[in-house]
Design an enzyme around this catalytic site. Structure first.
Site, short mmCIF file in Angstrom:
data_model
loop_
_atom_site.label_atom_id
_atom_site.label_comp_id
_atom_site.label_asym_id
_atom_site.label_seq_id
_atom_site.Cartn_x
_atom_site.Cartn_y
_atom_site.Cartn_z
N GLY B 319 0.83 -1.21 0.00
CA GLY B 319 0.00 0.00 0.00
C GLY B 319 0.85 1.25 0.00
N TRP B 322 2.34 1.61 -3.44
CA TRP B 322 1.33 2.08 -4.39
C TRP B 322 1.37 3.60 -4.52
CZ3 TRP B 322 -2.89 5.33 -3.65
CH2 TRP B 322 -3.85 5.36 -4.68
N HIS B 323 1.67 4.26 -3.40
CA HIS B 323 1.65 5.73 -3.39
C HIS B 323 2.79 6.33 -4.20
CE1 HIS B 323 -1.21 5.27 -0.08
NE2 HIS B 323 -1.56 6.52 -0.32
N GLY B 324 3.91 5.66 -4.25
CA GLY B 324 5.00 6.26 -5.01
C GLY B 324 6.23 5.38 -5.03
N PHE B 465 0.19 10.29 -7.60
CA PHE B 465 0.23 8.86 -7.28
C PHE B 465 -0.46 7.99 -8.34
CE2 PHE B 465 2.22 10.23 -3.74
CZ PHE B 465 1.46 10.84 -2.76
#
Lengths: 390, 465
Positions: B319, B322-324, B465
């Site tokens: 997770g 996923w953001h960066g 993102f």
């Protein structure tokens, strides 16, 4: 259905009510006294003071004439003639703010017979000086000034600073933000201003000024070289001015080339047309006396090539046609033994000595150009005055 | 196209008018919305519409095939590979290359260096790939029949209010809205307007101004005091909340005006009393997606404590990633995984910690908030060195709070508003009001935007993102 539409429209209607309240001056009591708008509010307050009474002549201009003309001397002289001459100069005043102020005077002081429009060669480079003018004119503008202002200060969708052209909420934006950031300081400033308000001093007195420029000289940008080598805090303000002057010098247009071109560059023709239209549109019984204020010699290094000649090219035809009286005092202090340094306290503004000298020279000119109806003598013929000798 | 632009305002009003005009012709209406969505996305970069189309067509075709194929799992794997493959190439390739090159430098083997790829990250790719994946997985699981209408599915992927930065609306949720009654009640219109107005106010008035406080703390941390740094971290906590929840509110409000109901994405996360609760209140659509498509398939909490903690950690690490594409996001995710594991392992068993009295509640809220803030340091920092610099400032002796009183008050008020909002649900109350509250609240939001929006506003944080 109608009720639903009214419910949905209510927030927008409320915003419009708040806008109207701001346009009517609801924020003015809370405005920062030391801001452009605050200075204008003080002036408006003074002009509305019943104790001031009628005003016969006015001086409109920026901080150059604010410091450069002895307004007390003019007021005293006018008083001897049975008239009043009020000082309406404010820092930053340029063509648009001067025009809105003149329009306000037509409504609120229709008895004004004439006056001085005091500027400098620098003020004839462009007809528009920046959105900050919206702060100066805000207290004087009325709803029907919108078209006039919008024709002179460009509204740009991408630039929030321009929204003040059409909206009072936006016009007061910076002031509201400053208030929220420091409400206690604002309260102190307002209380001090309210307890020290003196309409007579504001309209008929002089600001304080101290010192001269002989430590550094005002001959040219070499003065800035000397300043920038210094590190004392006292000259920090002068060093800031030096940075402005160097930027101006670097960005100065070539007015000589513009004048010589087959077609005048758009910014020059726009400036010329706008300035002439504004001066011709002034409805005073006596044509305005336009004074190009003294500038220290350093400005020879800063102004664009041919800028002085261009300023005269804009104004001279109006003087020739009798629509204005023109006095070009740009080089008033140039021939001084100290080359002018003793008459200025910074690179823009005259000190008390320079102010008095200049005004003593100015008064006899004004006698013939402005105050002639107070003495019953006929108006002077439309002058084409050479640069004055002090 | 940015939500906070005049261009979008004009665009949305036109789409709204057309949507109403075409309500008797559903196909034409959907075509208009799809065209508008492609136009909206294409304003950023037309070429990357090809990716959206490709992802749409692949998953549409796979879903149609799933009920008929004897090996449906292979098709789902193909869908995962295609969607995550896009993410891998556009989002993570250069990060993996940089990590590889870093390792190669440590081994002093420059000949093994790999040249980074010159690629622009497509806006919203993390969001629409997850949305698209949810469709094929749900069809595979039998939760949802495959949609035999490409227009409907294409709209589910590309619908403009959510394509760039969520909420992550699962295909089954969106398709159910398309199939349902899209008439909007008057109360919905009011609620949508409240969401849009307050969403813009959260972004322009709070987020963009808090950025002016937070950015120097993270971008130029040298020489800052403990107090300045701490307030900067708090400011970022509220900046990212106001920025992202503001965006989501605008998206939900716009969708609602078009007759589509999106799920809630934020529920006053700083009122949470545990990290587990935080994730039920923060970016709710992402946390539900991770729970349903990652955590539960990994086994969830059904295979013993050790496996549960491992599943939590895996889910949160991914997770975070996923953001960066940055190790800071991995650490951020890892911290939350560790928090969740610790809560389960330790805190859940402490009676005094879980007591129902106001003191214990306040303690849980305060600790949860600070745990989230600590993790935000890594989320916001440009790199590990930047995070270390901020932490070093916080390790100083507490001092240097002069002139920061106003900021302390503001942040305190924002924290308090979270607690109040969680109980009062003020947005719903404003929308339901028959009195002047609706007019006053929206007028106040508009005037606040006029006065307090910075001259130059930044794009929404989650666009990256």
């Amino acid at each position: 259905m109608l009720r639903k539409l009214l419910v949905l429209a209510a927030p927008l209607a409320l915003v419009l009510v708040i806008e109207a309240l701001f346009a009517a001056g609801a924020w003015e009591p809370f405005a920062e006294p030391q801001s452009h708008a605050g200075t204008s509010l003080d002036l408006e307050h003074a002009l509305r003071d019943p104790a001031i009474g009628r005003i016969d002549y006015v001086t409109i201009g920026s901080s150059r004439p604010e410091y450069g003309i002895d307004h007390a001397l003019l007021a005293t002289h006018a008083e001897r003639l049975g008239r009043t001459h009020a000082d309406l100069t404010m820092p930053g005043t340029h063509w648009t703010s001067a025009g809105v102020l003149a329009r306000w005077l037509e409504r609120e002081h229709p008895e004004v017979r004439g006056g001085i429009i005091a500027l400098s060669v620098q003020d004839l480079a462009f007809a528009y000086n920046g959105y900050y003018e919206l702060g100066i004119l805000q207290p004087f503008r009325r709803v029907d000034d919108l078209g006039w202002i919008a024709a002179r200060i460009p509204f740009a969708m991408h630039d929030v600073a321009s929204y003040g052209v059409v909206s009072a909420l936006f016009a007061w934006r910076d002031d509201v933000r400053a208030f929220v950031a420091a409400p206690t300081q604002r309260k102190e400033h307002i209380e001090w201003r309210n307890s020290h308000r003196d309409p007579r001093h504001l309209l008929f007195g002089n600001p304080e000024s101290h010192g001269d420029m002989c430590r550094w000289g005002v001959d040219g940008l070499a003065a800035c070289d000397r300043l920038e080598a210094a590190t004392d805090d006292d000259s920090a303000g002068l060093r800031r001015q030096c940075r402005e002057l160097r930027t101006r010098a670097a960005d100065a247009p070539d007015f000589a080339a513009g004048r010589a071109a087959a077609e005048l560059p758009a910014f020059m023709s726009n400036t010329r047309d706008r300035v002439r239209a504004q001066l011709e549109g002034m409805h005073w019984p006596t044509p305005p006396v336009v004074i190009l204020m003294p500038m220290p010699r350093i400005w020879n290094d800063v102004l664009g090539r041919g800028q002085h000649e261009w300023a005269l090219q804009i104004l001279q035809p109006l003087a020739d046609a009798g629509r204005i009286r023109l006095l070009d005092a740009t080089a008033f202090f140039d021939a001084d033994a100290d080359r002018g340094c003793g008459s200025f306290f910074d690179f823009y503004h005259q000190n008390a000595q320079g102010r008095e000298r200049f005004t003593r020279w100015l008064l006899p000119q004004l006698q013939g150009l402005l105050y002639q109806d107070a003495t019953g003598t006929p108006a002077s013929p439309a002058p084409t005055l050479d640069r004055p000798r002090p | 196209m940015l939500f906070n632009s005049i261009h979008f305002l004009v665009f949305f009003l036109v789409v709204l008018a057309l949507n109403q005009a075409l309500r008797r012709w559903p196909t034409a209406q959907k075509l208009m919305l799809l065209g508008a969505s492609y136009y909206f996305y294409g304003q950023w970069e037309w070429h990357y519409l090809l990716l959206v189309w490709f992802s749409t067509l692949v998953d549409y075709a796979i879903a149609l095939r799933l009920p008929k194929t004897p090996r449906p799992r292979r098709l789902v794997v193909l869908s995962v590979i295609v969607n995550l493959g896009f993410l891998a190439v556009f989002k993570y390739a250069n990060w993996l290359i940089a990590t590889w090159n870093g390792g190669v430098d440590l081994l002093a083997a420059p000949a093994w260096h790999v040249t980074p790829i010159d690629l622009l990250l497509p806006v919203g790719i993390s969001f629409y790939t997850f949305q698209s994946l949810s469709y094929t997985i749900d069809v595979y699981r039998g939760v949802l029949p495959p949609r035999r209408n490409l227009l409907d599915y294409a709209l589910a992927v590309a619908f403009f209010p959510q394509i760039e930065a969520g909420p992550i609306v699962r295909a089954r949720e969106f398709l159910a809205e398309l199939d349902g009654d899209q008439r909007i009640a008057f109360g919905d219109v009011k609620y949508a307007l409240v969401l849009i107005a307050l969403g813009y106010a959260k972004k322009l008035v709070f987020a963009d101004n808090l950025a002016l406080v937070a950015d120097p703390v993270f971008d130029h941390p040298a020489g800052l005091s403990f107090a300045q740094t701490l307030l900067g971290v708090y400011a970022f906590a509220f900046q990212i909340y106001c920025d992202f929840s503001g965006y989501t509110d605008i998206a939900i409000g716009c969708a609602l005006l078009l007759g589509i109901r999106f799920p809630k994405n934020f529920d006053y996360p700083y009122a949470a009393q545990s990290i587990q609760e935080f994730w039920r209140r923060w970016h709710m659509t992402l946390s539900r997606w991770l729970r349903d498509y990652l955590y539960i398939p990994l086994g969830g909490n059904r295979r013993g404590d050790a496996r549960t903690y491992a599943n939590l950690m895996t889910t949160m690490l991914l997770g975070g990633l996923w953001h960066g594409a940055n190790w800071t996001f991995v650490i951020w995710g890892g911290l939350h995984g560790a928090y969740l594991a610790f809560e389960r392992a330790v805190l859940a068993r402490l009676r005094w910690w879980n007591a129902a009295n106001p003191f214990a509640t306040a303690l849980r809220v305060a600790v949860t908030f600070h745990l989230a803030c600590f993790a935000w340091i890594f989320f916001r920092a440009r790199d590990l060195a930047g995070a270390r610099a901020v932490l070093a400032n916080l390790a100083q002796a507490p001092a240097g709070a002069d002139g920061l009183g106003g900021l302390v008050l503001l942040l305190g008020a924002m924290f308090a508003s979270q607690q109040v909002g969680a109980r009062m649900h003020y947005k719903e109350r404003i929308a339901a009001s028959d009195g002047p509250l609706f007019a006053v609240a929206l007028a106040a939001a508009m005037v606040a935007m006029v006065w307090f929006a910075p001259t130059h506003t930044a794009p929404f944080i989650y666009f990256q993102f």
